[in-house]
Write a protein that holds these residues in place. Structure first.
Motif, short mmCIF file in Angstrom:
data_model
loop_
_atom_site.label_atom_id
_atom_site.label_comp_id
_atom_site.label_asym_id
_atom_site.label_seq_id
_atom_site.Cartn_x
_atom_site.Cartn_y
_atom_site.Cartn_z
N GLU A 112 20.92 45.18 17.14
CA GLU A 112 21.01 44.85 15.73
C GLU A 112 21.70 46.02 15.01
O GLU A 112 21.66 47.14 15.47
N ARG A 156 21.77 44.17 6.19
CA ARG A 156 20.80 43.75 7.21
C ARG A 156 21.44 43.91 8.60
O ARG A 156 22.49 44.53 8.72
N GLU A 157 20.82 43.30 9.62
CA GLU A 157 21.29 43.47 11.00
C GLU A 157 22.73 43.02 11.19
O GLU A 157 23.41 43.44 12.14
N ASN A 158 23.21 42.12 10.33
CA ASN A 158 24.57 41.58 10.48
C ASN A 158 25.60 42.45 9.76
O ASN A 158 26.75 42.03 9.60
N PHE A 193 25.83 36.72 16.31
CA PHE A 193 24.57 35.96 16.40
C PHE A 193 24.78 34.46 16.50
O PHE A 193 23.84 33.73 16.82
N TRP A 228 14.44 37.47 8.33
CA TRP A 228 14.76 38.12 7.05
C TRP A 228 13.88 37.56 5.94
O TRP A 228 13.29 38.31 5.15
N LEU A 279 17.22 34.73 13.19
CA LEU A 279 17.34 35.99 12.45
C LEU A 279 17.15 35.75 10.95
O LEU A 279 16.47 36.52 10.27
N LEU A 280 17.73 34.67 10.44
CA LEU A 280 17.56 34.34 9.03
C LEU A 280 16.08 34.14 8.69
O LEU A 280 15.60 34.62 7.66
N PRO A 284 24.07 35.22 10.34
CA PRO A 284 22.83 35.33 11.12
C PRO A 284 22.57 34.05 11.90
O PRO A 284 23.03 32.98 11.51
N SER A 285 21.82 34.17 12.99
CA SER A 285 21.30 32.97 13.65
C SER A 285 20.16 32.42 12.80
O SER A 285 19.65 33.10 11.89
N TRP A 289 23.96 33.89 2.86
CA TRP A 289 24.08 33.95 4.33
C TRP A 289 23.30 32.81 4.95
O TRP A 289 22.11 32.63 4.65
#
Ligand code: ZN
Length: 417
Positions: free
Chosen positions: A299, A227-229, A249, A176, A172-173, A168-169, A25
Motif C-alpha cells: 500500500e 490514502r493507499e492509492n 487495485f 477507508w 479497499l474502499l 481503490p478496489s 473514488w
C-alpha cells in the motif's frame, strides 16, 4: 507535444466537456480513456474548484467555497494489461499552467490563488489563529510568482499535481469508509469535521447514470485525504521529472489526476491551498507486473522526485516544539511542533511589516521546506520550517540594522462574512 488524449475546453464547465471526469473514488467509475504501457500523452486538468474561485480582491468565494464539489479529476485512465498486484509507473514528463498567453478567467491562465478556509467551512492547519476566510492572487510570469496582495516576495514555482492516484478496489474502499466513519463517530459534530464521509450531493462520476450512479454516489470516497492509492498527497516535489510507482487495485489501474499547483510550501498549510491552478500534465506510463509483491509495496505509492526544483541555497529556519500556545506540554506531537514552527516564522515576518495573514500565505505558497528534525527527544518533538531567503527582495535575516519595512501594499482580502 504529446497526443492530447484528455483535452478540456477552458470556456466550459467540468461536466460539459468531451470527457466528464469525477470527484469521488470508486472502483465502478468507468475509465473514459485507455492508454498502453509505453504511451506518452497529454492530460488537461481543471483547477480543483472548477472555476468557483475568481481573480478579484474579495475572499467571499473562499468563504462559500463549494467543498462538496472537489476535487474535479481528469480520468480515469485505464492502462491496458494492468492487473491488481502490479505497480503502475507514472513519469511526469512535463507539467504547467493552461498554455495561454493572455490572462483569462480560469486559475492557471496567467494567475492562481491561495486561500485560507473559514473555520466554519473547511478550516485548516492554523484555523484557531486564522478562523476567517482569506484569499491571495498570484500572477505568473514564466516560472515566477508574485502577488499584489503580498509585497516584496517573488519565487520560482515548483509546478506539480497535488493529486494523482489509482482507483481503490471495493474491499479497499470499504476499509477507508469504515475507518474514517469510526473516526468521525468519536466527535461527530466537530467544526471543522474530523473527516469527510461519502456524500452523494454534487458527486460527479464520469459516464455513470441511473441506479449505478445513485449506488456509487452513496458509497464513493471523498478525494480530500491521501490514502493507499496515492490520492491527494500534496507533495510539492512531484515536479517535472518525477517517477511514481502506484499500487494497482483494479483491472486497468484506473489512474486519475488533478489539483495542479504552481507552487506550494511543505504541508500545504493554508489548505486552499498551494497556488491552485488548472493546466496540463504530460505523462508516460508503464507497468511492473506483480510489482507490489516483488517490491513490498502493499500500500502507498513510492516515488522518485523530480530534479527541477528552484535552486535555493540559503535558508532562514524556524523551529517549534510540542508545547501548546497555552504552555501545556504534549508528548512528541509533531503536528503541534510544526504548527509552532510556522507560528514562530509568522511572528518573525510581522517584524518586517507583513500582516499575520500575509506571512501565513507566504508559508503556504512559497517553496518552503518542512522537516521533522527530532522525534525522539522526550517530551518534545522538534519540527522546523526552512524559508529560502532569496524569495524576499530585502535582507530577511536578523542584523544590527533591524528589520527592513515592506510597503504593506493592499493587504490580503478577507471575506465579508
Ligand atoms: Zn490543491
Amino acid at each position: 507535444m504529446p497526443q492530447a488524449v484528455y483535452p478540456l475546453d477552458s470556456t466550459r464547465s467540468f461536466t460539459d466537456q468531451q470527457y466528464v471526469g469525477h470527484n469521488r473514488w470508486h472502483p465502478d467509475i468507468p475509465a473514459n480513456v485507455t492508454v498502453r504501457p509505453g504511451d506518452v500523452f497529454r492530460v488537461d486538468c481543471r483547477e480543483w474548484f472548477d472555476g468557483a474561485i475568481v481573480n478579484d480582491d474579495s475572499a467571499d468565494d473562499i468563504l462559500n467555497a463549494p467543498l462538496s464539489t472537489v476535487h474535479v479529476l481528469s480520468g480515469p485512465f485505464a492502462v491496458e494489461g494492468a492487473e491488481p498486484g502490479d505497480l503502475l509507473i507514472v513519469d511526469i514528463l512535463d507539467v504547467g499552467p493552461i498554455p495561454q498567453e493572455d490572462s483569462g478567467p480560469l486559475a492557471g491562465q496567467g494567475w492562481g490563488y491561495t486561500g485560507v478556509f473559514a473555520k466554519s467551512n473547511g478550516g485548516g492547519f492554523l484555523t484557531d489563529q486564522f478562523p476567517d476566510a482569506y484569499k491571495v492572487i498570484w500572477d505568473f510570469q514564466g516560472q515566477t510568482a508574485t502577488s499584489r496582495h503580498v509585497p516584496g516576495v517573488s519565487f520560482t514555482g515548483i509546478i506539480h499535481p497535488g493529486l494523482m492516484g489509482t482507483a481503490p478496489s471495493a474491499e479497499l474502499l470499504a476499509r477507508w469508509t469504515a475507518r474514517e466513519t469510526a473516526l468521525i463517530a468519536t466527535d461527530p459534530h466537530r467544526v471543522p469535521p474530523l473527516a469527510l464521509p461519502p456524500l452523494p450531493d454534487d458527486a460527479i462520476l464520469g459516464t455513470l447514470s441511473g441506479a449505478d450512479f445513485d449506488r456509487v454516489a452513496a458509497e464513493a470516497a471523498r478525494t480530500a485525504p491521501p490514502r493507499e492509492n496515492g490520492g491527494n498527497q500534496d507533495i510539492k516535489n512531484f515536479t517535472k521529472g518525477t517517477r511514481v510507482f502506484y499500487p494497482v487495485f483494479v483491472p486497468g489501474a484506473n489512474l486519475s489526476m488533478g489539483d495542479l499547483h504552481f507552487s506550494q510550501g511543505d504541508g500545504e498549510i493554508t489548505f486552499c491551498g498551494a497556488i491552485e491552478m488548472g493546466g496540463f500534465l504530460d505523462l508516460h506510463v508503464d507497468l511492473i507486473k506483480g510489482g507490489m509483491e516483488t517490491y513490498g509495496v502493499s500500500e502507498n505509492a513510492i516515488f522518485m522526485p523530480g530534479n527541477v526544483d528552484p535552486q535555493y541555497s540559503q535558508w532562514l529556519a524556524f523551529s517549534g516544539t510540542s508545547v501548546t500556545l497555552d504552555g501545556e506540554q504534549k508528548y512528541l506531537d509533531s503536528h503541534l511542533s510544526y504548527q509552532r514552527a510556522c507560528l514562530h516564522a509568522i511572528d518573525y515576518l510581522q517584524k518586517f511589516g507583513y500582516s499575520d495573514i500575509q506571512a501565513y500565505m507566504i508559508l503556504g505558497a512559497a517553496p518552503i521546506e518542512g522537516r521533522l528534525s527530532g522525534v525522539v527527544d522526550i517530551p518534545n518533538s522538534c519540527s522546523t520550517v526552512y524559508i529560502p531567503t532569496a524569495i524576499f527582495d530585502f535582507p530577511v535575516a536578523p542584523s544590527a540594522d533591524g528589520p527592513h519595512q515592506v510597503d504593506p501594499g493592499m493587504g490580503v482580502p478577507m471575506s465579508a462574512g
